[in-house]
Write an enzyme that holds these catalytic residues in place. Structure first.
Site, PDB file in Angstrom:
ATOM      1  CG  ASP A   1      -0.672  -0.162   2.869  1.00 41.84           C
ATOM      2  OD1 ASP A   1       1.048  -0.878   2.302  1.00 41.84           O
ATOM      3  OD2 ASP A   1      -0.930  -0.136   3.665  1.00 41.84           O
TER       4      ASP A   1
ATOM      5  CG  ASP B   1       6.620   5.590   6.251  1.00 48.38           C
ATOM      6  OD1 ASP B   1       6.960   6.920   5.700  1.00 48.38           O
ATOM      7  OD2 ASP B   1       5.845   5.721   7.823  1.00 48.38           O
TER       8      ASP B   1
ATOM      9  CG  ASN C   1      12.402   0.285   9.030  1.00 47.44           C
ATOM     10  OD1 ASN C   1      14.348   0.272   8.488  1.00 47.44           O
ATOM     11  ND2 ASN C   1      12.287   0.921   9.462  1.00 47.44           N
ATOM     12  CB  THR C   2       7.727  -2.625   6.172  1.00 40.71           C
ATOM     13  OG1 THR C   2       7.329  -1.971   6.852  1.00 40.71           O
ATOM     14  CG2 THR C   2       6.639  -3.803   6.684  1.00 40.71           C
TER      15      THR C   2
HETATM   16  P1  5GP Z   1       7.108   1.237   6.500  1.00 35.74           P
HETATM   17  O1  5GP Z   1       7.144   0.126   7.093  1.00 35.74           O
HETATM   18  O2  5GP Z   1       7.717   1.389   4.986  1.00 35.74           O
HETATM   19  O3  5GP Z   1       7.906   2.493   7.748  1.00 35.74           O
HETATM   20  O4  5GP Z   1       6.078   1.327   6.767  1.00 35.74           O
HETATM   21  C1  5GP Z   1       5.268   0.302   5.858  1.00 35.74           C
HETATM   22  C2  5GP Z   1       3.217  -0.014   6.484  1.00 35.74           C
HETATM   23  O5  5GP Z   1       3.535   1.599   7.013  1.00 35.74           O
HETATM   24  C3  5GP Z   1       2.914   0.253   4.868  1.00 35.74           C
HETATM   25  O6  5GP Z   1       2.546  -1.112   4.647  1.00 35.74           O
HETATM   26  C4  5GP Z   1       1.934   0.932   6.314  1.00 35.74           C
HETATM   27  O7  5GP Z   1       0.871  -0.185   6.918  1.00 35.74           O
HETATM   28  C5  5GP Z   1       2.196   1.688   7.246  1.00 35.74           C
HETATM   29  N1  5GP Z   1       1.650   2.972   7.261  1.00 35.74           N
HETATM   30  C6  5GP Z   1       3.487   3.806   6.710  1.00 35.74           C
HETATM   31  N2  5GP Z   1       3.054   5.152   6.313  1.00 35.74           N
HETATM   32  C7  5GP Z   1       1.603   5.716   6.297  1.00 35.74           C
HETATM   33  C8  5GP Z   1       0.714   6.530   6.653  1.00 35.74           C
HETATM   34  O8  5GP Z   1       0.804   7.329   5.818  1.00 35.74           O
HETATM   35  N3  5GP Z   1      -0.979   5.754   6.687  1.00 35.74           N
HETATM   36  C9  5GP Z   1      -0.947   4.618   7.184  1.00 35.74           C
HETATM   37  N4  5GP Z   1      -2.191   4.410   7.342  1.00 35.74           N
HETATM   38  N5  5GP Z   1      -0.401   3.403   7.260  1.00 35.74           N
HETATM   39  C10 5GP Z   1       0.923   4.149   6.997  1.00 35.74           C
END
Ligand code: 5GP
Length: 178
Positions: free
Chosen positions: A102, A105, A108-109
């Site tokens: 989706d 950000d 990390n994930t």
């Molecule tokens: P990352 O590991 O890239 O920081 O985060 C990925 C996950 O964080 C995404 O799959 C999502 O579930 C959540 N996330 C990151 N930014 C947002 C945001 O602006 N809104 C929402 N609802 N979820 C986010």
């Protein structure tokens, strides 16, 4: 008028539709010359709405699978930990895999999931994300198909939640931070 808790609409339904159509065309063109069935993997729960629209814009035979991972609790700050809550049914060994997220950000994930997927020896692994928030990137992620780049704001709707709410909004909106 945005729904309660949403300060403004960032991406309208029409913009979402156009973006998904563009991504579907890009993905179709990319895999067109590659023989065999591809496996499209959605990361739950956030990608399920995007996945449903995207796969119908990919004009090639494909298999769908899902993996459930969690990084966020009920807040807006990443915990940094990735937990696989539900693994794939399909073996991806020697198959062409498209991972659908989706939003990327901090990265990390996805960075961890991509490494996990590579260890399963797919023939190819490509990444598609609906939204990209590059200003917050910590871990490197090579995105092959990117929907819309957004500023550093916490967004909800079109599958994205806050505390499991707002996923059903047909647009992407900015959440009001208390
Ligand atoms: P990352 O590991 O890239 O920081 O985060 C990925 C996950 O964080 C995404 O799959 C999502 O579930 C959540 N996330 C990151 N930014 C947002 C945001 O602006 N809104 C929402 N609802 N979820 C986010």
């Amino acid at each position: 008028m945005p729904d309660s808790g949403i300060t403004r609409i960032l991406i309208t339904e029409d913009e979402i539709k156009a973006t998904v159509e563009r991504l579907g065309a890009e993905i179709t063109a990319c895999y067109m010359g590659i023989a065999g069935e591809r496996v499209v993997i959605g990361l739950l729960r956030g990608s399920f709405v995007f996945m449903a629209d995207l796969i119908r814009q990919i004009k090639l035979p494909l298999v769908v699978d899902f993996m459930a991972v969690s990084t966020y609790g009920d807040g807006t700050v990443s915990s940094g930990d990735v937990k696989v809550a539900m693994d794939l049914d399909e073996s991806i060994e020697n198959r062409d895999v498209l991972l659908v997220e989706d939003i990327v950000d901090t990265g990390n994930t996805f960075n961890k999931i991509i490494r996990m997927m590579h260890n399963r020896n797919p023939r190819s692994l490509r990444i598609c994300t609906f939204l990209d928030k590059p200003s917050r990137r910590i871990a490197h992620v090579d995105i092959d198909f990117c929907g819309i780049t957004i500023p550093d704001e916490f967004v909800c709707g079109y599958g994205l939640d806050f505390a499991q709410r707002y996923r059903n909004l047909p647009y992407v909106g900015v959440l009001q931070v208390e």
